[in-house]
Design an enzyme around this catalytic site. Structure first.
Site, mmCIF file in Angstrom:
data_model
loop_
_atom_site.group_PDB
_atom_site.id
_atom_site.type_symbol
_atom_site.label_atom_id
_atom_site.label_comp_id
_atom_site.label_asym_id
_atom_site.label_seq_id
_atom_site.Cartn_x
_atom_site.Cartn_y
_atom_site.Cartn_z
ATOM 1 N N LYS A 27 -6.682 -2.283 16.672
ATOM 2 C CA LYS A 27 -5.532 -3.005 17.213
ATOM 3 C C LYS A 27 -5.914 -3.762 18.479
ATOM 4 C CE LYS A 27 -1.869 -3.115 15.964
ATOM 5 N NZ LYS A 27 -1.193 -4.073 15.044
ATOM 6 N N GLY A 83 -10.766 12.890 19.690
ATOM 7 C CA GLY A 83 -10.375 11.770 20.526
ATOM 8 C C GLY A 83 -8.892 11.717 20.830
ATOM 9 N N ASP A 129 -1.933 -9.808 0.274
ATOM 10 C CA ASP A 129 -2.856 -9.180 1.217
ATOM 11 C C ASP A 129 -3.154 -10.159 2.340
ATOM 12 O OD1 ASP A 129 -4.943 -7.962 2.567
ATOM 13 O OD2 ASP A 129 -6.105 -7.505 0.763
ATOM 14 N N THR A 146 0.261 -1.824 19.830
ATOM 15 C CA THR A 146 0.550 -0.440 20.176
ATOM 16 C C THR A 146 0.123 -0.125 21.600
ATOM 17 O OG1 THR A 146 -0.060 1.857 19.663
ATOM 18 C CG2 THR A 146 -1.673 0.184 19.138
ATOM 19 N N ASP A 147 0.747 0.899 22.189
ATOM 20 C CA ASP A 147 0.329 1.344 23.518
ATOM 21 C C ASP A 147 -1.013 2.064 23.469
ATOM 22 O OD1 ASP A 147 1.208 3.625 22.210
ATOM 23 O OD2 ASP A 147 2.572 4.283 23.802
ATOM 24 N N GLU A 148 -1.475 2.437 22.273
ATOM 25 C CA GLU A 148 -2.726 3.187 22.177
ATOM 26 C C GLU A 148 -3.945 2.366 22.582
ATOM 27 O OE1 GLU A 148 -3.339 5.854 18.914
ATOM 28 O OE2 GLU A 148 -1.215 5.881 18.403
ATOM 29 N N TYR A 194 -8.330 3.478 15.016
ATOM 30 C CA TYR A 194 -7.062 2.746 14.907
ATOM 31 C C TYR A 194 -6.817 1.905 16.141
ATOM 32 C CZ TYR A 194 -2.079 1.920 15.541
ATOM 33 O OH TYR A 194 -0.877 1.336 15.820
ATOM 34 N N SER A 195 -6.847 2.517 17.317
ATOM 35 C CA SER A 195 -6.538 1.768 18.533
ATOM 36 C C SER A 195 -7.596 0.706 18.820
ATOM 37 C CB SER A 195 -6.385 2.720 19.730
ATOM 38 O OG SER A 195 -7.530 3.511 19.935
ATOM 39 N N ALA A 196 -8.851 0.973 18.445
ATOM 40 C CA ALA A 196 -9.894 -0.043 18.627
ATOM 41 C C ALA A 196 -9.629 -1.260 17.741
ATOM 42 C CB ALA A 196 -11.262 0.552 18.306
ATOM 43 N N ARG A 247 -7.141 17.155 17.367
ATOM 44 C CA ARG A 247 -7.680 15.968 16.714
ATOM 45 C C ARG A 247 -8.794 15.358 17.560
ATOM 46 N NH1 ARG A 247 -3.084 11.975 15.596
ATOM 47 N NH2 ARG A 247 -3.312 11.412 17.788
ATOM 48 N N THR A 250 0.859 -1.168 0.000
ATOM 49 C CA THR A 250 0.000 0.000 0.000
ATOM 50 C C THR A 250 0.903 1.228 0.000
ATOM 51 O OG1 THR A 250 -0.101 0.066 2.415
ATOM 52 C CG2 THR A 250 -1.784 -1.229 1.266
ATOM 53 N N LEU A 310 4.740 12.480 12.351
ATOM 54 C CA LEU A 310 5.153 13.789 12.842
ATOM 55 C C LEU A 310 6.622 14.109 12.586
ATOM 56 C CD1 LEU A 310 4.103 15.389 16.197
ATOM 57 C CD2 LEU A 310 6.463 15.496 15.462
#
Length: 355
Positions: free
Chosen positions: A163, A292, A62, A133-135, A159-161, A290, A39, A199
């Protein structure tokens, strides 16, 4: 011919390419199969230095294609999985949560089911290692607390949900089928080959070009930063010596407010450009926060240190210097990514991406 056959998913991405390079160079007795869909964030230029290694194989595919995954496991006799393939940009997940659910949840389930089908009845010397992830833990207050392996999941973004859901599926396959699994949750990574929507590389490029540096809110949000090669070392160690069915947090013990990080980047880039300190401060622009946006992440990696002896080796300021220097020295790579030219590297071999 090979002692082991390791499948690394997402190996053309940022973290994945560092893991592939480490394993290809450190373990010539292993066959390393790099599976990537290519991607926008997958870039084979990340791995030009190992693409001709005799123990390296690239497969474009994929992870959501279950039948293809079955064939892949059988063709290469896969006995270990290091699963990094994921959609990972929070802003993109807010705009398009369906893609994140499909890749991160159903893709992980597809891999798990393929591994179960091919390994069931013979889990000896097999391992399914899932990088998260830590998120997934949510947010912390400014109270000196840290995420530990026992912290309750509380994801706040699509995203965090996604993961968090994939983490649960991995653990469920151990509990239900006895599959030998490991999960790790890491803090924010930085370093060479990171796609410039993130970032640090984005701001390095913007400072060089005199473009605005958009900072969410007041820049007070805190993140724990980990140099990517330290993360790759941790993955290597955990894959080989981690306890099955266990979880390990991987962090840098390195918290920075976003605005303070931006000022470090400004100072470092201005110095390398020969500009007076603070010249590019004028580029800092505060924008609406942003949706949330979690206030603070901080990882406690003491379990990993105490049990397996790992700790970060790169001091943050030095890591930032090395990262900025790498982007300066690899302007062609960055230009190819920004322009989209990097996609031409694999189009002739693998066809145009459908993504």
């Amino acid at each position: 011919m090979f002692k082991r056959n390791i499948l690394i998913t997402g190996g053309a991405g940022f973290i994945g390419s560092h893991v592939v390079r480490l394993f290809v160079n450190r373990y010539p007795e292993y066959r390393i199969v790099n599976l990537d869909k290519l991607t926008y964030a997958g870039n084979l230029e990340n791995l030009k230095d190992v693409e001709n290694a005799p123990n390296y194989v690239f497969v474009r595919g994929d992870i959501c294609d279950y039948e293809r995954m079955l064939l892949l496991f059988r063709e290469y006799g896969i006995d270990g999985v290091i699963h990094l393939a994921a959609e990972s940009h929070v802003d993109r997940s807010i705009r398009d949560p369906f893609t994140f659910a499909k890749t991160n949840v159903l893709g992980t389930l597809s891999l798990l089911q393929a591994a179960k089908t091919c390994w069931e009845g013979n889990y000896a010397d097999k391992k399914f290692y899932h990088i998260s992830t830590d998120e997934v833990y949510g947010a912390l207050a400014f109270d000196g607390t840290f995420f530990t392996e026992q912290t309750r999941y509380d994801p706040h973004s699509p995203y965090s949900a996604s993961k968090a859901s994939s983490d649960h599926f991995v653990r469920a396959f151990h509990d239900t089928y006895g599959m030998p699994t490991i999960v790790t949750n890491c803090s924010n990574n930085y370093g060479p080959y990171q796609f410039p929507e993130k970032l640090i590389p984005l701001f390095i490029n913007n400072i060089r070009q005199g473009k605005p540096l958009p900072v969410y809110g007041k820049g007070e949000n805190v993140r724990d930063w980990l140099y990517v090669e330290d993360h790759a070392r941790a993955i290597d160690l955990i894959f080989h010596k981690g306890k099955v069915a266990d979880t390990y947090n991987i962090g840098g013990f390195n918290e920075w407010k976003n605005i303070d990080l931006v000022r470090v980047l400004v100072r470092t880039v201005d110095k390398l450009l020969g500009k007076p300190e603070g010249t590019s401060d004028r580029l800092i622009t505060y924008v609406a926060d942003r949706a949330g946006h979690d206030l603070r992440y901080a990882i406690d990696s003491s379990k990993l240190k105490n049990e397996l002896g790992w700790e970060p080796s790169v001091r943050f300021e030095r890591g930032i210097e090395m990262t900025v220097e790498w982007y300066f020295e690899n302007q062609t790579w960055l230009d190819h990514v920004v322009s989209g030219e990097y996609e031409n590297y694999y189009r002739n071999m693998y066809g145009k991406s459908s993504c």
